[in-house]
Enzyme design. Sequence first.
Site, PDB file in Angstrom:
ATOM      1  CG  ASP A 112      -1.032  -2.885  -2.384  1.00  0.00           C
ATOM      2  OD1 ASP A 112      -0.365  -3.062  -1.342  1.00  0.00           O
ATOM      3  OD2 ASP A 112      -0.518  -2.799  -3.509  1.00  0.00           O
ATOM      4  CG  ASP A 318       1.863  -4.563   3.919  1.00  0.00           C
ATOM      5  OD1 ASP A 318       0.764  -4.004   3.853  1.00  0.00           O
ATOM      6  OD2 ASP A 318       2.264  -5.379   3.075  1.00  0.00           O
TER       7      ASP A 318
END
Length: 437
Positions: A112, A318
């Site tokens: 993450d 991301d």
Amino acid sequence: MLPHSLTFALILFLSTFFVNVSATNNKLPKGFSIDLIHRDSPLSPFFNSSMTHSDRAQNAALRSLSRANRFGQSSTAETSELVETDIFPNDGSYLMKISVGTPPVERWALADTGSDLIWFQCSPCPQCYPQNAPLFDPKSSSTYMSLPCGSDPCNSLPQFSVQGQLYPKCGTSNECTYFYLYGDKSYTMGELGVESVSFGQAASFPKTVFGCGHNNNGLYNMNNAGLVGLGQGNLSLVSQMGNVGRKFSYCLPPYSPKTTTKLRFGEEVAISGNGVVSTPLITKPGSLSSFYILNLEGITVGQQTVQTGESNGNIIIDSGTTLTMLPSSLYEQVEALMKQAIGADQFIVEEGPYKLCYSNANSIQNFPNFEVHFTGANLSLKPQNFFRPISNDVTCFAMLPTGGMPIYGNVAQIDFGVEYDLDKKKVSFAPVDCTKQ
Ligand SMILES: *[C@@H]1O[C@H](CO)[C@@H](O)[C@H](O)[C@H]1NC(C)=O
Ligand SMILES: *[C@@H]1O[C@H](CO)[C@@H](O)[C@H](O)[C@H]1NC(C)=O
Ligand SMILES: *[C@@H]1O[C@H](CO)[C@@H](O)[C@H](O)[C@H]1NC(C)=O
């Protein structure tokens, strides 16, 4: 809500050398790389063969939306208990295999880039979500050591108030008891410790600050034993790897069952060539400090450019979010230009969230020129970066509007080498055939 049949995986490839790292002698590995497998890859041990391509496309879109929305809603509703910060979890595109403890136990964990803490579900676990692998038992590891409250790592944790109790707090034996809440209300609660973390034979990091979660809840999947934070905060894996973590890169190939994604660190990072362009990595204070923020100046469709007029950082990059989430007003303008450029009849997909779709019957003959203008870095995207087949018959624009946090997602990054340089504070891109990396 999110679909919770998260089936994903990531495989760690071993470098050919073994480097032992010790905090005391500062012998850091100069570089190593990890291969990732997408959650939907059939190579994943958790691949669900009864899901169709459209199920997966649908789930990916829902996760992208949810990820952006969670962030936008961070200061409202039940999270008003939140004292200091909000944490933004990955939509679960990739898992990484990570070994923890002595002797090492290998587990799958969510990778993450939107949060920092590294944690595993640990025994005893009065409240764990179910997982396939046995819980990590700190008592069976000779290298686990709990950290006292008041220690620097304990003070690096974001503060949360839970039922009037402020976390992190001192436990019964003066240990650092943490509570870590993600934007979607998932949480982990437990004891902060240090533990040896390793990636196969490639690299090992003793004394990595590590959360031993004894109460964990949320949208995790039984196949992942925890989560590895790759953000910019002090407690992330990237920050704790020392110099080798200051530079990392990946190259995402078009989805295919056999391809893998490399996450490279340190000297293994190598994006080069004529096509390399760079844009500043923008640091924001407070709860945004973990994120990789870029400034999006505009988007060109065909010959027309929509400007954002902004310069202070307005989008998170991301690798874990599938679709690109644009501020609603920008999205509307880009979508209008796209419709105009394509000119074919739209195919209405009854069940959202994709907004602009075409059936292959009126298959799109000419995709328009599509450029993304980050400050200092113009990227020319290929159709595979902005359209995505959601079934055999239908292809959809791979961007969506959000009132939450804009995100530059992983479809837009396909076949680009993407390098994060935390010292030079920049992110670089180069068009590459990632299947040849
Ligand atoms: C696999 O996918 C099918 C279809 O979406 C679903 O009904 C089933 O529950 C999934 N199985 C698992 C183990 O997630
Ligand atoms: C992170 O570490 C730096 C250097 O050790 C320290 O100055 C800073 O206060 C830490 N940040 C947090 C949020 O604790
Ligand atoms: C990027 O593209 C814009 C719009 O076409 C142009 O004005 C600008 O000079 C380009 N910037 C770079 C660094 O190439």
